[in-house]
Design a protein around this motif. Sequence first.
Motif, mmCIF file in Angstrom:
data_model
loop_
_atom_site.group_PDB
_atom_site.id
_atom_site.type_symbol
_atom_site.label_atom_id
_atom_site.label_comp_id
_atom_site.label_asym_id
_atom_site.label_seq_id
_atom_site.Cartn_x
_atom_site.Cartn_y
_atom_site.Cartn_z
ATOM 1 N N GLY A 197 0.816 -1.210 0.000
ATOM 2 C CA GLY A 197 0.000 0.000 0.000
ATOM 3 C C GLY A 197 0.846 1.255 0.000
ATOM 4 O O GLY A 197 0.356 2.342 0.302
ATOM 5 N N SER A 198 2.124 1.142 -0.332
ATOM 6 C CA SER A 198 3.008 2.301 -0.289
ATOM 7 C C SER A 198 2.602 3.362 -1.308
ATOM 8 O O SER A 198 2.754 4.555 -1.048
ATOM 9 N N PHE A 199 2.060 2.959 -2.455
ATOM 10 C CA PHE A 199 1.615 3.927 -3.456
ATOM 11 C C PHE A 199 0.456 4.751 -2.915
ATOM 12 O O PHE A 199 0.429 5.962 -3.066
ATOM 13 N N ILE A 200 -0.472 4.087 -2.265
ATOM 14 C CA ILE A 200 -1.629 4.789 -1.700
ATOM 15 C C ILE A 200 -1.176 5.725 -0.586
ATOM 16 O O ILE A 200 -1.630 6.866 -0.496
ATOM 17 N N ASP A 201 -0.274 5.262 0.259
ATOM 18 C CA ASP A 201 0.241 6.111 1.340
ATOM 19 C C ASP A 201 0.934 7.351 0.785
ATOM 20 O O ASP A 201 0.730 8.457 1.283
ATOM 21 N N ALA A 202 1.731 7.175 -0.262
ATOM 22 C CA ALA A 202 2.425 8.305 -0.878
ATOM 23 C C ALA A 202 1.426 9.263 -1.515
ATOM 24 O O ALA A 202 1.579 10.486 -1.426
ATOM 25 N N SER A 203 0.386 8.720 -2.137
ATOM 26 C CA SER A 203 -0.653 9.544 -2.758
ATOM 27 C C SER A 203 -1.397 10.363 -1.709
ATOM 28 O O SER A 203 -1.682 11.543 -1.913
ATOM 29 N N VAL A 204 -1.706 9.752 -0.591
ATOM 30 C CA VAL A 204 -2.386 10.464 0.498
ATOM 31 C C VAL A 204 -1.527 11.617 0.991
ATOM 32 O O VAL A 204 -2.020 12.736 1.196
ATOM 33 N N GLU A 205 -0.254 11.374 1.171
ATOM 34 C CA GLU A 205 0.654 12.436 1.635
ATOM 35 C C GLU A 205 0.749 13.578 0.625
ATOM 36 O O GLU A 205 0.738 14.752 0.994
ATOM 37 N N ARG A 206 0.853 13.236 -0.670
ATOM 38 C CA ARG A 206 0.890 14.275 -1.713
ATOM 39 C C ARG A 206 -0.377 15.121 -1.683
ATOM 40 O O ARG A 206 -0.324 16.342 -1.778
ATOM 41 N N ASN A 207 -1.524 14.460 -1.564
ATOM 42 C CA ASN A 207 -2.797 15.178 -1.557
ATOM 43 C C ASN A 207 -2.953 16.048 -0.317
ATOM 44 O O ASN A 207 -3.510 17.141 -0.395
ATOM 45 N N LYS A 208 -2.460 15.594 0.821
ATOM 46 C CA LYS A 208 -2.513 16.412 2.042
ATOM 47 C C LYS A 208 -1.669 17.673 1.872
ATOM 48 O O LYS A 208 -2.084 18.766 2.253
ATOM 49 N N LYS A 209 -0.482 17.522 1.292
ATOM 50 C CA LYS A 209 0.390 18.675 1.064
ATOM 51 C C LYS A 209 -0.234 19.640 0.055
ATOM 52 O O LYS A 209 -0.196 20.859 0.244
ATOM 53 N N LEU A 210 -0.806 19.105 -1.019
ATOM 54 C CA LEU A 210 -1.469 19.924 -2.029
ATOM 55 C C LEU A 210 -2.630 20.687 -1.412
ATOM 56 O O LEU A 210 -2.773 21.899 -1.624
ATOM 57 N N ASN A 211 -3.443 20.004 -0.633
ATOM 58 C CA ASN A 211 -4.593 20.639 0.010
ATOM 59 C C ASN A 211 -4.146 21.736 0.973
ATOM 60 O O ASN A 211 -4.728 22.825 0.997
ATOM 61 N N ALA A 212 -3.108 21.479 1.755
ATOM 62 C CA ALA A 212 -2.601 22.481 2.695
ATOM 63 C C ALA A 212 -2.084 23.711 1.947
ATOM 64 O O ALA A 212 -2.328 24.852 2.364
ATOM 65 N N ARG A 213 -1.367 23.498 0.838
ATOM 66 C CA ARG A 213 -0.849 24.624 0.049
ATOM 67 C C ARG A 213 -1.989 25.453 -0.536
ATOM 68 O O ARG A 213 -1.975 26.680 -0.463
ATOM 69 N N GLU A 214 -3.002 24.783 -1.099
ATOM 70 C CA GLU A 214 -4.139 25.499 -1.677
ATOM 71 C C GLU A 214 -4.926 26.246 -0.603
ATOM 72 O O GLU A 214 -5.349 27.381 -0.818
ATOM 73 N N GLN A 215 -5.113 25.627 0.556
ATOM 74 C CA GLN A 215 -5.830 26.285 1.649
ATOM 75 C C GLN A 215 -5.081 27.539 2.092
ATOM 76 O O GLN A 215 -5.699 28.572 2.371
ATOM 77 N N ALA A 216 -3.761 27.465 2.149
ATOM 78 C CA ALA A 216 -2.958 28.633 2.535
ATOM 79 C C ALA A 216 -3.106 29.756 1.502
ATOM 80 O O ALA A 216 -3.246 30.929 1.874
ATOM 81 N N GLU A 217 -3.093 29.404 0.209
ATOM 82 C CA GLU A 217 -3.268 30.414 -0.844
ATOM 83 C C GLU A 217 -4.646 31.064 -0.742
ATOM 84 O O GLU A 217 -4.772 32.286 -0.851
ATOM 85 N N ILE A 218 -5.661 30.250 -0.525
ATOM 86 C CA ILE A 218 -7.026 30.781 -0.432
ATOM 87 C C ILE A 218 -7.186 31.632 0.824
ATOM 88 O O ILE A 218 -7.787 32.713 0.773
ATOM 89 N N GLN A 219 -6.628 31.196 1.938
ATOM 90 C CA GLN A 219 -6.711 31.990 3.176
ATOM 91 C C GLN A 219 -5.998 33.332 3.017
ATOM 92 O O GLN A 219 -6.444 34.350 3.560
ATOM 93 N N LYS A 220 -4.919 33.354 2.259
ATOM 94 C CA LYS A 220 -4.209 34.610 1.986
ATOM 95 C C LYS A 220 -5.123 35.564 1.213
ATOM 96 O O LYS A 220 -5.211 36.752 1.537
ATOM 97 N N ILE A 221 -5.810 35.053 0.204
ATOM 98 C CA ILE A 221 -6.747 35.880 -0.571
ATOM 99 C C ILE A 221 -7.878 36.379 0.318
ATOM 100 O O ILE A 221 -8.262 37.548 0.269
#
Length: 178
Positions: free
Chosen positions: A31-55
């Motif tokens: 399940g390492s692919f799924i675990d890596a995908s989850v981590e990527r998506n968490k980082k992506l979501n956090a980055r987008e949330q930070a950009e939106i909160q800045k706006i």
Amino acid sequence: MNKIFLLVLAMLFFVGCKSPEARKPISVKTGSFIDASVERNKKLNAREQAEIQKILSEKKIDYLSSQSGFWYYYNIKTDVDSLKTPSFGNIINFNYDVKTLDGATIYSKEDLKTQSYAMDQEEIFTGLREGLKLMKTGETVTFLFPSQKAYGYYGDQNKIGTNVPLICEVTVNSISEK
């Protein structure tokens, strides 16, 4: 000779009646692919949330947060209670534009022209479908969609790339029964 024949027959009967054994897996998936995908998506979501909160913090507008995970504010709000929000099967006539979070226009209202959409019966990106459900005839709303509510991983196969959060200004011209 009969004894040997009976012995062979008994052995075949004993071996033939044996229940099947479960086979062991050749390889084990971790399940390492799924675990890596989850981590990527968490980082992506956090980055987008930070950009939106800045706006949201830069603009002097009170944005509303939807239960679906996007933000919006009313440019023009209709206070008439007799007007209803769209429901399943209603035909919505609307105009909208699509911009990046930094305000660069991807598709203008002229590019997209006036749209007609049968609520929940046609394909339209998730955030816009959920946003239209909040609107009444004559209202104009600006939405901030994170990429998972916009076009997500695949983009629109044209001008919108992978994982691009969007700003859409939407005007509902009319809502009619099917």
